[in-house]
Scaffold this active site. Structure first.
Site, PDB file in Angstrom:
ATOM      1  N   ASP A 165      -3.554   2.345  -4.975  1.00 59.78           N
ATOM      2  CA  ASP A 165      -2.215   2.181  -4.398  1.00 59.78           C
ATOM      3  C   ASP A 165      -1.665   0.767  -4.572  1.00 59.78           C
ATOM      4  O   ASP A 165      -2.439  -0.166  -4.666  1.00 59.78           O
ATOM      5  CB  ASP A 165      -2.226   2.591  -2.905  1.00 59.78           C
ATOM      6  CG  ASP A 165      -3.156   1.745  -2.035  1.00 59.78           C
ATOM      7  OD1 ASP A 165      -4.284   1.466  -2.450  1.00 59.78           O
ATOM      8  OD2 ASP A 165      -2.723   1.347  -0.934  1.00 59.78           O
ATOM      9  N   HIS A 207       0.849  -1.198   0.000  1.00 61.02           N
ATOM     10  CA  HIS A 207       0.000   0.000   0.000  1.00 61.02           C
ATOM     11  C   HIS A 207       0.882   1.244   0.000  1.00 61.02           C
ATOM     12  O   HIS A 207       2.023   1.184   0.451  1.00 61.02           O
ATOM     13  CB  HIS A 207      -0.808   0.103   1.297  1.00 61.02           C
ATOM     14  CG  HIS A 207      -1.672  -1.064   1.611  1.00 61.02           C
ATOM     15  ND1 HIS A 207      -3.020  -1.048   1.374  1.00 61.02           N
ATOM     16  CD2 HIS A 207      -1.397  -2.261   2.184  1.00 61.02           C
ATOM     17  CE1 HIS A 207      -3.549  -2.203   1.792  1.00 61.02           C
ATOM     18  NE2 HIS A 207      -2.593  -2.946   2.285  1.00 61.02           N
ATOM     19  N   TYR A 208       0.310   2.373  -0.430  1.00 63.90           N
ATOM     20  CA  TYR A 208       0.904   3.648  -0.013  1.00 63.90           C
ATOM     21  C   TYR A 208      -0.019   4.255   1.032  1.00 63.90           C
ATOM     22  O   TYR A 208      -1.222   3.952   1.085  1.00 63.90           O
ATOM     23  CB  TYR A 208       1.183   4.585  -1.175  1.00 63.90           C
ATOM     24  CG  TYR A 208       0.030   5.144  -1.986  1.00 63.90           C
ATOM     25  CD1 TYR A 208      -1.109   5.707  -1.400  1.00 63.90           C
ATOM     26  CD2 TYR A 208       0.109   5.176  -3.380  1.00 63.90           C
ATOM     27  CE1 TYR A 208      -2.130   6.248  -2.161  1.00 63.90           C
ATOM     28  CE2 TYR A 208      -0.918   5.699  -4.147  1.00 63.90           C
ATOM     29  CZ  TYR A 208      -2.029   6.229  -3.533  1.00 63.90           C
ATOM     30  OH  TYR A 208      -3.042   6.752  -4.287  1.00 63.90           O
ATOM     31  N   THR A 209       0.556   5.133   1.874  1.00 59.86           N
ATOM     32  CA  THR A 209      -0.231   5.688   2.967  1.00 59.86           C
ATOM     33  C   THR A 209      -1.214   6.744   2.464  1.00 59.86           C
ATOM     34  O   THR A 209      -2.285   6.932   3.056  1.00 59.86           O
ATOM     35  CB  THR A 209       0.691   6.329   4.020  1.00 59.86           C
ATOM     36  OG1 THR A 209       1.567   7.239   3.349  1.00 59.86           O
ATOM     37  CG2 THR A 209       1.498   5.269   4.755  1.00 59.86           C
ATOM     38  N   GLU A 254       2.460  -0.941   4.580  1.00 58.32           N
ATOM     39  CA  GLU A 254       2.134   0.434   4.178  1.00 58.32           C
ATOM     40  C   GLU A 254       3.453   1.159   3.898  1.00 58.32           C
ATOM     41  O   GLU A 254       4.391   1.102   4.704  1.00 58.32           O
ATOM     42  CB  GLU A 254       1.395   1.169   5.297  1.00 58.32           C
ATOM     43  CG  GLU A 254      -0.065   0.778   5.457  1.00 58.32           C
ATOM     44  CD  GLU A 254      -1.015   1.468   4.481  1.00 58.32           C
ATOM     45  OE1 GLU A 254      -0.545   2.302   3.674  1.00 58.32           O
ATOM     46  OE2 GLU A 254      -2.208   1.163   4.521  1.00 58.32           O
ATOM     47  N   HIS A 311      -2.613  -3.076  -3.424  1.00 59.96           N
ATOM     48  CA  HIS A 311      -3.989  -2.909  -2.956  1.00 59.96           C
ATOM     49  C   HIS A 311      -4.933  -2.790  -4.163  1.00 59.96           C
ATOM     50  O   HIS A 311      -6.061  -3.272  -4.148  1.00 59.96           O
ATOM     51  CB  HIS A 311      -4.078  -1.658  -2.064  1.00 59.96           C
ATOM     52  CG  HIS A 311      -5.241  -1.657  -1.134  1.00 59.96           C
ATOM     53  ND1 HIS A 311      -5.508  -0.606  -0.281  1.00 59.96           N
ATOM     54  CD2 HIS A 311      -6.229  -2.570  -0.910  1.00 59.96           C
ATOM     55  CE1 HIS A 311      -6.604  -0.902   0.417  1.00 59.96           C
ATOM     56  NE2 HIS A 311      -7.053  -2.064   0.043  1.00 59.96           N
TER      57      HIS A 311
HETATM   58 ZN   LIG Z   1      -4.064   0.604   0.520  1.00 63.16          ZN
END
Ligand SMILES: [Zn+2]
Length: 259
Positions: free
Chosen positions: A162, A42-44, A107, A152
């Site tokens: 993301d 994921h990215y935040t 993340e 994600h």
């Molecule tokens: Zn995500």
């Protein structure tokens, strides 16, 4: 001898530098009901790392991940691997909808599509951060066996973008993390786009479902199918992410089915 020992320690320190793991704590987890088989990146999507860390550790937010990787390569371990962190949301892969139960979530601190650079570009992932993600991924594989690496956007293509089309998936694959298709064409001629109806679309949908995506066999380029094509392009054809099924995108899907 002393010199040699010091040199060895220095060498080890440099090697360990890629993997600085800080034990933090998120209260947002429960028990797994499935064995671990996926690793979700994921990215935040937040302005700062601190904001993301606070959110992932706040009781109120009800979200978490197992790990959070800062831009400088610092890693925070928030939820023990054997527990079920809450990072996937409504999602699906290979028909499994309880993704949190069968995955480890990482993340990665990056503003993503929410906060673009002044020039309109997506904010890049620094090399130090990527090296930490790779080293962490290898450590997780060592501990839990080979896992499938997904974004994600792969497990929730209609809701999530993301880690984004700026995430270096190809570099990750060159380091043994995730697969990469072999495609010899750069032909972008359109085969099918939104609302087209054709038997060929059913075949593509079957291929996407076989890869793991939540594709339904409708024979129509419906929004769900377009969203999955977007996810495929975001990961494997990052310079043109338009949801149109062109020849190159078709070749990518074909190659992925052969790997
Ligand atoms: Zn995500």
């Amino acid at each position: 001898m002393l010199l040699l020992r010091e040199a060895l320690i220095k060498f080890m320190e440099e090697k360990m530098d890629d993997l600085r793991i800080i034990q933090s704590h998120s209260p947002n987890f429960d028990n797994r009901t499935l064995p671990i088989s996926l690793l979700i990146l994921h990215y935040t999507g937040m302005k700062t790392a601190k904001e993301a860390l606070d959110k992932l550790c706040s009781v109120k937010s009800k979200v978490s991940s197992h790990y959070l990787v800062f831009e400088n390569g610092e890693i925070h371990h928030l939820v023990p691997d054997h527990k079920r962190a809450w990072h996937a949301g409504v999602s699906s892969w290979r028909g499994e909808k309880n993704i949190n139960s069968c995955s480890i979530g990482i993340e990665i601190v990056n503003c993503g599509h929410n906060y673009l650079n002044l020039d309109g570009e997506l904010p890049r992932y620094p090399k130090k951060q990527m090296n930490a993600v790779i080293a962490l991924s290898k450590k997780i594989i060592d501990q839990h066996g080979q896992l499938e690496f997904l974004g994600h956007s792969d497990i929730a293509p209609s809701r999530k973008k993301d880690p984004g089309e700026h995430f270096p998936w190809q570099y990750m694959a060159s380091q043994g993390i995730g697969k990469w298709p072999i495609v010899k064409t750069n032909d972008r001629r359109v085969l099918f786009e939104l609302n087209d109806r054709d038997r060929g679309i059913s075949i593509v949908q079957q291929g996407l479902a076989k890869l793991g995506y939540s594709a339904y066999i409708t024979g129509v380029m419906d929004q769900n199918t377009v969203d999955i094509i977007l996810a495929v392009q975001r990961r494997y054809r990052q310079d043109q992410v338009d949801g149109i099924l062109d020849i190159m995108t078709m070749e990518i899907i074909k190659s992925l089915l052969e790997i």
